[in-house]
Write a protein that holds these residues in place. Structure first.
Motif, PDB file in Angstrom:
ATOM      1  N   GLU A 101     -29.886  -4.112  44.898  1.00 47.59           N
ATOM      2  CA  GLU A 101     -29.225  -2.811  44.973  1.00 47.59           C
ATOM      3  C   GLU A 101     -28.255  -2.753  46.140  1.00 47.59           C
ATOM      4  N   PHE A 102     -28.574  -3.489  47.204  1.00 51.27           N
ATOM      5  CA  PHE A 102     -27.710  -3.542  48.377  1.00 51.27           C
ATOM      6  C   PHE A 102     -27.666  -4.975  48.907  1.00 51.27           C
ATOM      7  N   VAL A 103     -26.550  -5.341  49.534  1.00 48.78           N
ATOM      8  CA  VAL A 103     -26.433  -6.669  50.113  1.00 48.78           C
ATOM      9  C   VAL A 103     -25.538  -6.581  51.338  1.00 48.78           C
ATOM     10  N   LYS A 104     -25.842  -7.378  52.352  1.00 45.13           N
ATOM     11  CA  LYS A 104     -24.961  -7.425  53.523  1.00 45.13           C
ATOM     12  C   LYS A 104     -24.164  -8.727  53.490  1.00 45.13           C
ATOM     13  N   VAL A 105     -22.911  -8.639  53.955  1.00 39.73           N
ATOM     14  CA  VAL A 105     -21.978  -9.752  53.858  1.00 39.73           C
ATOM     15  C   VAL A 105     -21.123  -9.797  55.123  1.00 39.73           C
ATOM     16  N   PRO A 106     -20.841 -10.988  55.662  1.00 37.17           N
ATOM     17  CA  PRO A 106     -19.870 -11.076  56.763  1.00 37.17           C
ATOM     18  C   PRO A 106     -18.530 -10.510  56.330  1.00 37.17           C
ATOM     19  N   ARG A 107     -17.908  -9.719  57.179  1.00 39.38           N
ATOM     20  CA  ARG A 107     -16.741  -8.944  56.775  1.00 39.38           C
ATOM     21  C   ARG A 107     -15.563  -9.789  56.297  1.00 39.38           C
ATOM     22  N   GLN A 108     -15.423 -11.043  56.783  1.00 46.04           N
ATOM     23  CA  GLN A 108     -14.253 -11.839  56.395  1.00 46.04           C
ATOM     24  C   GLN A 108     -14.265 -12.248  54.925  1.00 46.04           C
ATOM     25  N   PHE A 109     -15.407 -12.095  54.269  1.00 46.42           N
ATOM     26  CA  PHE A 109     -15.497 -12.491  52.862  1.00 46.42           C
ATOM     27  C   PHE A 109     -15.457 -11.293  51.912  1.00 46.42           C
ATOM     28  N   VAL A 110     -15.258 -10.098  52.458  1.00 45.31           N
ATOM     29  CA  VAL A 110     -15.222  -8.868  51.664  1.00 45.31           C
ATOM     30  C   VAL A 110     -13.769  -8.473  51.408  1.00 45.31           C
ATOM     31  N   LYS A 111     -13.404  -8.296  50.128  1.00 46.00           N
ATOM     32  CA  LYS A 111     -12.023  -8.007  49.752  1.00 46.00           C
ATOM     33  C   LYS A 111     -11.966  -6.768  48.853  1.00 46.00           C
TER      34      LYS A 111
END
Length: 333
Positions: A122-132
């Motif tokens: 339902e939720f996931v955390k991701v390093p910001r440089q890979f979020v587009k």
């Protein structure tokens, strides 16, 4: 929150619970909207050779889209409430290959959903440089296809420039093979998408809508030779037969991952000066072309995906393993 992981029993998944992840500096929390099931997820669930590193407790899923709900850095505040996709291949940016732009073969490469918790949740955390951010013209459910389309873009670009009217044979009508053929046809190549008789109903039958011609390999004979072979099936028998169909000076690109060792008689390739190329993953630059393709073909692509609520993931995995769907996509209700 509910999450999907592999089980101790090969071929089985677990639907279990975890706490919503807490963010560290530089990370972004995403409320997952859609997450596609990839062949790599299936390999992991089956405990296939080469996927031993995927731990049982790791949440699967590396092809997903969603909405940003929390950030840690002020510079990322503009992303809150924006629809986003995530680059799945998390590269270090510091090694020799990364510095030369070849991030798909980063020396320290890790893949979200395989090495650490991914998007079947339902939720996931991701390093910001890979979020587009997602192009507003692209429906969020199709944005979950960004990564496999980028992999296909990467594969097609391995042969530099594909010329209009070149004859292309794509072996294997899974989603990567299907997208590789679609991109080749978009570049005005003459594309044959090859599979078995059992592939026709759910896979090969959709080829003509994207400018490809279906070829049932165990029933129909390939006429003439091809300029380019994309081997996306993972079958050693298909690779061996496919190589014989390539003309002198043609090219072979291996895109599939193979679970078994094989032997090849390479003299034929040498005599025809046919290079044997490989393609793995994708680079950040491949996503731009992938997004353009998804936007362009968004209406027919809606028929390619089959949607399943997250809590019906067992059914979605079963249908994927049985090849009853071309691309299963889980969604949070």
């Amino acid at each position: 929150m509910k999450v999907i992981t592999k089980s101790q029993l090969p071929g089985q998944i677990k639907i279990t619970e975890k706490e919503i992840p807490q963010l560290n500096k530089g990370e972004i929390l995403i409320e997952v909207s859609h997450c596609a099931i990839c062949g790599s997820d299936i390999h992991a669930v089956k405990h296939a050779k080469g996927y031993e590193f995927v731990r049982e407790e790791t949440t699967l899923g590396h092809e997903f889209s969603g909405k940003v709900i929390k950030v840690t850095d002020e510079q990322d505040q503009h992303l809150v409430n924006k629809n986003v996709y995530v680059e799945s291949m998390h590269y270090c940016g510091k090694c020799e290959n990364c510095l030369s732009g070849r991030t798909s073969i980063c020396m320290n490469l890790q893949v979200i959903g395989l090495h650490y918790d991914g998007g079947m949740s339902e939720f996931v955390k991701v390093p910001r440089q890979f979020v587009k951010e997602i192009n507003p013209a692209l429906p969020i459910e199709l944005a979950a296809l960004m990564e496999p389309m980028a992999i296909a873009v990467h594969a097609v670009n391995r042969i530099d420039t594909l010329q209009p009217n070149q004859k292309v044979l794509v072996q294997g009508p899974g989603i990567i093979g299907f997208f590789t053929g679609l991109i080749s046809a978009h570049k005005q190549a003459d594309v044959l998408l090859s599979g078995l008789d059992s592939d026709y109903e759910h896979r090969l039958s959709k080829a003509t809508k994207f400018g490809m011609k279906p070829l049932i390999a165990n029933k129909e004979k390939l006429e003439g030779e091809v300029d380019v072979l994309f081997e996306c099936s993972g079958s050693s028998a298909a690779l061996k037969s496919g190589i014989t169909s390539v003309k002198k000076g043609g090219k072979v690109v291996l895109v599939a991952l193979y679970e078994e060792e094989m032997s090849l008689f390479l003299t034929e390739l040498v005599r025809k000066e046919v290079p044997l190329l490989t393609s793995y993953g994708c680079d950040p630059v491949d996503y731009k072309e992938a997004e353009e393709i998804l936007v362009h073909y968004q209406e027919p692509l809606k028929e390619v995906i089959s949607l399943f609520p997250l809590l019906t993931a067992r059914e979605a995995f079963a249908k994927s393993m049985e090849q009853d769907v071309l691309k299963a996509v889980l969604f949070n209700e």
